[in-house]
Design a protein around this motif. Structure first.
Motif, mmCIF file in Angstrom:
data_model
loop_
_atom_site.group_PDB
_atom_site.id
_atom_site.type_symbol
_atom_site.label_atom_id
_atom_site.label_comp_id
_atom_site.label_asym_id
_atom_site.label_seq_id
_atom_site.Cartn_x
_atom_site.Cartn_y
_atom_site.Cartn_z
ATOM 1 N N PRO A 1 64.873 27.947 26.216
ATOM 2 C CA PRO A 1 64.037 26.822 26.670
ATOM 3 C C PRO A 1 63.486 25.983 25.536
ATOM 4 O O PRO A 1 63.049 24.841 25.760
ATOM 5 C CB PRO A 1 62.913 27.525 27.450
ATOM 6 N N GLN A 2 63.508 26.502 24.320
ATOM 7 C CA GLN A 2 62.961 25.763 23.190
ATOM 8 C C GLN A 2 63.936 24.735 22.629
ATOM 9 O O GLN A 2 63.552 23.892 21.799
ATOM 10 C CB GLN A 2 62.542 26.742 22.079
ATOM 11 N N LEU A 3 65.197 24.777 23.045
ATOM 12 C CA LEU A 3 66.213 23.864 22.513
ATOM 13 C C LEU A 3 66.451 22.705 23.475
ATOM 14 O O LEU A 3 66.170 22.798 24.671
ATOM 15 C CB LEU A 3 67.520 24.610 22.261
ATOM 16 N N ALA A 4 66.996 21.618 22.923
ATOM 17 C CA ALA A 4 67.273 20.415 23.712
ATOM 18 C C ALA A 4 68.722 20.437 24.193
ATOM 19 O O ALA A 4 69.648 20.462 23.377
ATOM 20 C CB ALA A 4 67.020 19.170 22.866
ATOM 21 N N PHE A 5 68.906 20.421 25.497
ATOM 22 C CA PHE A 5 70.239 20.372 26.099
ATOM 23 C C PHE A 5 70.302 19.195 27.065
ATOM 24 O O PHE A 5 69.346 18.945 27.805
ATOM 25 C CB PHE A 5 70.544 21.661 26.869
#
Length: 267
Positions: free
Chosen positions: A91-95
């Motif tokens: 959830p901490q990464l940008a997708f």
């Protein structure tokens, strides 16, 4: 950039398969290719602080590995269900959802583009490679993995024969693996797309399934094969599983995966 010709039916079928079987990919397949993911991430992120696009990120394995090495990561994929799994795991990464043939990024936005086992998914490879070149900085790098020649998974081959007996081979969701299987062919395409300093290394990883049940689950978990099974009735499913487990009794449960890792410099 225009999206080009309509998506071929074979590509659409493959995309639908990946959409439908994303959770199984993360649970059953990602662990078996973890060695390749770590190798690719080592090459893609030689130092901290690089901006990296993980193209066709799938469940986000390469994005996570690159982030652990200190890269600023964006992951994109055309499959929203795959991205849902990636977001749940990281959830901490940008997708974001995007087509490799028309990337929603500025020119020269990234130091590195990584692409794991997905070059064969692009139905217009030169257009996708042109987009990769566009979003890379000058002298930025593409680091991509594909399947290579010389691997062996005897259990999966046995199961494939069982499938042939129960259902005709459906080629409607085939991928373009052949082009990238042989380094000279893949390298030539990268050069045609304008990349320089193209090199290819091979990486081999070996292991063994814990039992025939795991071998069967793994072999049937690949999305295009899972989609093929989904078109069969329950009785055929049961017959395939029973025949496959019988065929695997006393068989070779080892696996050996070979990957080509392409490195190319943007000009």
């Amino acid at each position: 950039m225009p999206r080009g010709d309509p998506v071929p039916s074979s590509v659409a079928a493959c995309r639908a398969a990946y959409d439908a079987y994303a959770p199984g990919y993360a649970r059953l397949l990602d662990p078996s290719i973890a060695g390749m993911v770590e190798r690719l991430a080592d090459l893609a992120v030689p130092r901290r602080g690089l901006s990296l696009l993980d193209l066709a990120t799938g469940t986000g394995t390469i994005a996570r590995a690159a982030a652990r090495r200190g890269a600023s990561v964006v992951g994109v994929d055309i499959s929203e269900p795959m991205l849902q799994v990636a977001r749940e795991l990281s959830p901490q990464l940008a997708f974001s959802c995007a087509d490799a043939h028309a990337l929603p990024f500025a020119d020269g936005q990234f130091d590195v583009v990584a692409c794991g086992l997905a070059l064969s998914h692009f139905h217009e490879p030169l257009q996708a490679l042109a987009e990769i070149s566009r979003v890379l900085q000058p002298r930025g790098r593409l680091v991509a993995s594909t399947w290579g020649a010389g691997g062996a998974t005897p259990a999966s081959e046995t199961i494939a024969e069982v499938l042939k007996r129960h259902a005709p081979l459906d080629t409607g969701d085939a991928l373009d693996e052949e082009r990238w299987l042989y380094p000279e062919q893949g390298s030539e395409l990268l050069r045609r797309a304008g990349f320089a300093e193209v090199s290819v290394s091979t990486a081999r990883f070996e292991g063994r399934f814990t039992d025939k049940g795991q071998a069967l689950q793994w072999s049937l978990a690949w999305p295009c094969r899972s989609a093929r099974l989904a078109r069969l009735d329950d009785s055929t499913h049961r017959a395939i599983a029973a025949d496959a487990l019988e065929a695997l009794s006393g068989g070779d449960l080892s696996w050996a995966f070979v990957f080509n890792i392409y490195l190319a410099t943007n000009v």
